[in-house]
Design an enzyme around this catalytic site. Structure first.
Site, short mmCIF file in Angstrom:
data_model
loop_
_atom_site.label_atom_id
_atom_site.label_comp_id
_atom_site.label_asym_id
_atom_site.label_seq_id
_atom_site.Cartn_x
_atom_site.Cartn_y
_atom_site.Cartn_z
N LYS A 1 -6.20 -3.33 10.12
CA LYS A 1 -4.93 -2.57 10.98
C LYS A 1 -4.57 -3.42 12.47
O LYS A 1 -5.43 -3.91 13.02
CB LYS A 1 -5.57 -1.13 11.29
N SER B 1 -2.24 7.43 11.90
CA SER B 1 -1.41 6.33 12.22
C SER B 1 -1.94 4.86 11.39
O SER B 1 -1.14 3.97 11.22
CB SER B 1 -1.62 5.74 13.67
N SER C 1 -6.56 9.32 12.23
CA SER C 1 -5.65 8.43 11.72
C SER C 1 -6.19 7.56 10.71
O SER C 1 -5.58 6.75 10.00
CB SER C 1 -5.30 7.50 13.03
#
Lengths: 492, 488
Positions: free
Chosen positions: B79, B154, B178
């Site tokens: 990420k 996210s 997330s």
């Protein structure tokens, strides 16, 4: 009855930089004067993703200082973020301690002309220092530069109560604070390098005529006073300035006019108004979620307490009572540091004459150190030997010059006192008969002085005494010569 | 079945047996990314040369019979809020468009030490703030089961990368759900470790007291493998616990002598879609069928979790994001006049709407006069939420419920309604507030073919138990074997 027009009220906020090898929350060095931005890492640069980890050593130095300042120690404390934007603070928040300072409610004693005065300490807490801005001062609008070497250096902020009541007391407090922090090994307190910084909060109280009570002026905070002299001058100037402003404007009063900050302009010797703090800045303090609370348990606290040693205030009292020294002598000795005090104590133990020991150490020994450089540890003349020299001087009644010669010999040739006296061929005549011979010879050789003495000019005896001493190169005891001389003159 | 559809464990076996080289594996995934990333926007940055070089090095060392790490040759997507040395790390924000950190995050160091191949940086909501990936400054990642829908957020890019077989494993971060929520919406496994289990060093902070890095994978075994690689003490993170890391993957299939599963009443309340509820209730029956005791429990303060989260997380974020000011790194406006203007313009231009909204919310919550009523009150409620869980875990091994109240919604559906968007995390945020570990595993599909996630929560540092309970269900079902069919 007090006839002063006003009373000065001062509280000091002192920042001392802790003597740690590394910064408060990262492993970067803290050496002063390194090339700009050379002592930085992702943590003190505030790079994204970096995290702080507390330097335990810094916290321990803080504890040591707080204990020495007689503070109560927070057994549970934490780190808080103080949020504000400035380029010398790359995270745009400073890690500090907000509502749980590590020390609170302590005191520091200062030695004023009216005796010992205890000044209250409101709190002391740890925080990280900011970097240094280098602005373009030629006004050509060039970019400002920032050096982040200092960013993250551990600072201890010590806030006094407003209990200092003169410029002198403010200076004494700061001097005593520096002495204490140095003695404790908490900070080197080099004001020129910024490792001791001071802000002074000043206002005055103006007594009114019968029944009128007391008026107070608004507080002015004078920032960044970087010498003892400037502190004293700034407080004196500011107090008088406030008085004069109040005279011009009777509405210039605490509560009516808000607090202001000022700087000290050393060139003009004036405080310079900076800004008024209309309302307290909102720093949005909150506990730093990157750091865990600090729990100070009994064992930890006791260990730190054990490392403290004798505190200056206790030492000051002890030196006075144990050795019967004057406040002045104690002050001079202590200002020379803990090592000198230890040297003094050993010397005094050996010679059993504390006053003489102080004199030798503050005069000859200091002069020697100044000439040679280095400190007491490197001096070839041990306290033991100095003590023996002082004892011998007294025993033999050596005059100052002779003793100095012995001292020099001992120092330069690394000799015991007896060996030095031997080497200098100092023969001390203690045989009274021999002295009587010498005195009679001097009387015979100086009829005029004898005649003067008989006319009542007793000072004329000094001429005779001087003649004897010269002839023997000081190897007779002056007190013996005096006694014999008096006897012989009276008799004749 | 294409190699990219294999699990990480299957790939590791092939690599280990020498049936395939790391370079060939990397090449397959790079090709898949080349084919599908334009549509799915899972990756923001892929450095092909660097990836192939990493793979070749592993192959060389394997040929020389040198010792290799447990993930040798296995690609892992990262990420984009996790720092990778010298590689872009944008956090899905324009403000860091050109930022390349000079250091690796702790988890990245651990992956390198395990000889994993760092496959690239995945798309995410800006600074991990969002539940749909629509807050990325670089455009949203898309759900591989239906590209007109959001993948969740996210860590949307990481979830899409695994679900669409662009990577066998991925790292996400979970501050309020997330990792788990996009895992649920994309039909994969996602685990949020207990707070302190994994070092946060080098992870761009959003809500520091809530953030954790978590593994995302096709199945529970892969998840355990990746967790094992990244968990453990790091002296650079003061909140990282010094507690031994079990060999999670080894004990996965051990049966339970007894197992009590709690169903929090509050997790089956209004707002839960009936399709999701049915799938989750069916999962409960699977556990019951395996001898688990099912017990209804109550978490009375969970109704305050959302409000508490949006005070605590935003307060921390308002301070954490202060450093993005254009002074030392990141975007600086070119047309400013003076310092304050530079700050305002750089931040105004660099941050997106949701980041600004949360920074303002957090600033407000900490401001003098409001701090007691908002931030400090939220801390107290947080404690009560934690106490609720402590009581529940005194009588249950794990808690079970839906990960997300709905399946993936359509792109654009909630962008104008932040509160509706915030509700997407209603079941996940309390786990962050209480510092628990939690996992989302696939438990079914909606009528429209969209994945549904089952959430399991366990007490802090009970990852081993959590993974075993998850594995128990997985063994009995085949949801985790499904792969979306995409135009290639």
């Amino acid at each position: 009855m007090n006839t002063q027009k006003y009373h000065i009220v001062v509280g000091l906020e002192v920042h001392v930089q802790l003597l740690t090898r590394t910064k408060l929350f990262c492993g970067c060095g803290t050496v002063f004067g390194a090339a700009p931005n050379s002592q930085t890492c992702p943590v003190c640069l505030g790079l994204p993703g970096s995290l702080p980890v507390m330097n335990r050593r810094a916290f321990e130095l803080g504890l040591r200082a707080a204990l020495a300042l007689n503070c109560s120690i927070a057994r549970f404390t934490k780190w808080d973020r103080k949020n504000y934007y400035y380029p010398d603070l790359p995270k745009n928040y400073q890690i500090s301690q907000y509502d749980l300072p590590l020390g609170s409610e302590g005191w520091l004693e200062i030695n004023t002309s009216q005796g010992i005065k205890r000044i209250g300490i409101i709190r002391c807490h740890l925080e990280e220092d900011a970097g240094k801005m280098l602005h373009d001062e030629r006004g050509t609008g060039r970019d400002s530069l920032v050096d982040l070497n200092r960013t993250g250096t551990p600072l201890l902020e010590i806030v006094s109560k407003p209990e200092l009541s003169s410029p002198e007391e403010a200076r004494l407090y700061l001097e005593e604070m520096r002495l204490l922090m140095r003695e404790l090994g908490v900070s080197d307190c080099e004001m020129q390098e910024g490792s001791l910084r001071c802000d002074a909060n000043v206002n005055i109280r103006i007594p009114q005529a019968e029944g009128g009570g007391v008026l107070a002026t608004p507080i002015v905070e004078i920032k960044n006073l970087n010498s003892f002299r400037f502190l004293e001058q700034a407080v004196r100037y500011e107090a008088q300035r406030q008085y004069e402003q109040w005279q011009k404007d009777p509405g210039y009063l605490l509560g009516k006019v808000s607090k202001a900050t000022a700087g000290w302009d050393e060139a003009s010797g004036r405080t310079v108004f900076q800004r008024r703090k209309e309302e307290a800045a909102d720093y949005r303090y909150f506990p730093d979620p990157d750091l865990i609370p600090v729990i100070v348990d009994d064992a930890w606290l006791e260990r730190i307490r054990g490392e403290l040693g004798e505190l200056p205030s206790a030492m000051r009292k002890r030196l006075g009572t144990q050795y019967g020294l004057s406040e002045y002598d104690v002050g001079v000795l202590m200002s020379l540091g803990r090592q000198t005090v230890a040297y003094f104590e050993e010397t005094a133990r050996v010679c059993q004459d504390a006053k003489a020991a102080v004199n030798w150490i503050t005069n000859q020994v200091q002069a020697t150190l100044k000439d040679r450089g280095g400190d007491l540890a490197e001096l070839p003349l041990s306290a033991q030997r100095l003590g023996e020299l002082i004892a011998k001087q007294k025993e033999l009644g050596l005059n100052k010059q002779t003793a100095q010669a012995v001292y020099d010999k001992m120092l330069h040739e690394d000799l015991e006192v007896a060996a030095a006296i031997e080497a200098l061929q100092i023969r001390v005549v203690t045989d009274t008969n021999a002295v009587v011979e010498l005195v009679r010879a001097a009387i015979a050789a100086n009829p005029k002085a004898v005649a003067d003495y008989k006319k009542g000019k007793t000072a004329a005896a000094n001429v005779l005494k001087g003649a004897v001493m010269r002839q023997t190169k000081g190897s007779v005891r002056a007190d013996v010569v005096e006694a014999v001389l008096k006897e012989e003159l009276e008799r004749g | 079945m294409s190699r990219t559809q294999l699990t990480a464990s299957q790939l590791l076996d092939q690599l280990h047996r020498g049936e395939v080289t790391a370079e060939a594996v990397a090449d397959d995934f790079l090709r898949a990314i080349g084919d599908r990333n334009t549509l799915l926007q899972a990756f923001l940055h892929v450095d092909e040369d660097d990836i192939l070089q990493q793979a070749r090095q592993v192959d060389t060392r394997r040929r020389r019979s040198e010792p290799l790490g447990p993930l040798a040759g296995l690609p892992v997507a990262i990420k984009d809020v996790i720092c990778t040395k010298g590689q872009p790390t944008t956090a899905g924000s324009k403000i860091l468009a050109n930022f390349r950190p000079p250091y690796d995050a702790h988890v990245v160091e651990r992956l390198r030490a395990a000889d994993a191949i760092l496959l690239g940086k995945t798309n995410c909501d800006e600074f991990a703030m969002g539940s749909s990936n629509e807050n990325s400054a670089y455009g949203p990642a898309r759900n591989p089961w239906d590209p007109s829908r959001i993948p969740g957020g996210s860590s949307g890019g990481s979830a899409v990368a695994v679900a669409a077989c662009l990577a066998p494993l991925a790292l996400g971060t979970d501050t309020g759900g997330s990792v788990r929520q996009p895992a649920a919406l994309c039909g994969i496994v996602g685990l949020k470790p207990s707070y302190g289990r994994v070092s946060r060093y080098g992870v761009l902070a959003y809500g520091s007291s809530l953030d954790q890095v978590g593994p995302m994978s096709h199945d529970v075994r892969d998840c355990a493998l990746l967790l094992e690689a990244i968990a453990g003490h790091d002296p650079r993170d003061a909140t990282c616990v010094d507690h031994p890391v079990p060999r999670y993957a080894q004990r996965l299939d051990e049966p339970f002598a007894s197992l009590t599963i709690g169903l929090p009443r509050e997790f089956f309340a209004e707002g839960l879609s009936s399709e999701v509820e049915q799938a989750v209730r069916a999962a409960v029956e699977v556990y019951r069928g395996h001898g688990a005791t099912i017990r209804e429990v109550s978490l009375p303060h969970s109704k305050y979790a959302l409000a508490t989260y949006y005070l605590v997380a935003t307060a921390e974020a308002s301070s954490n994001l202060a450093r993005y000011d254009g002074a030392h790194f990141g975007h600086r406006s070119t047309d400013h006049r003076g310092l304050i203007d530079m700050y305002c313009k750089s931040r105004g231009q660099g941050f997106g709407a949701e980041v600004k909204r949360r920074v303002m919310l957090g600033t407000y919550a900490l401001s003098s006069g409001y701090r007691d009523a908002y931030y400090l009150k939220a801390l107290k409620v947080r404690r009560l939420i934690r106490d609720d869980f402590d009581r529940a875990f005194a009588e249950c091994d794990v808690l079970l419920g839906p990960t997300s109240p709905t399946v993936a919604f359509s792109l654009g559906e909630r962008v104008s309604d932040p509160l509706a968007m915030y509700l997407a995390d209603i079941y996940t945020i309390s786990g962050n507030l209480a510092g628990l570990c939690g996992i989302s595993i696939p438990c079914g599909f909606s009528a429209s073919g969209l994945p549904i996630g089952l959430q399991l929560l366990a007490a802090p540092l009970e990852e081993e138990k959590l993974l075993r309970v998850a594995r128990l269900y997985e063994r009995a079902t085949d949801w985790h074997l499904r792969r979306p069919s995409l135009p290639s």
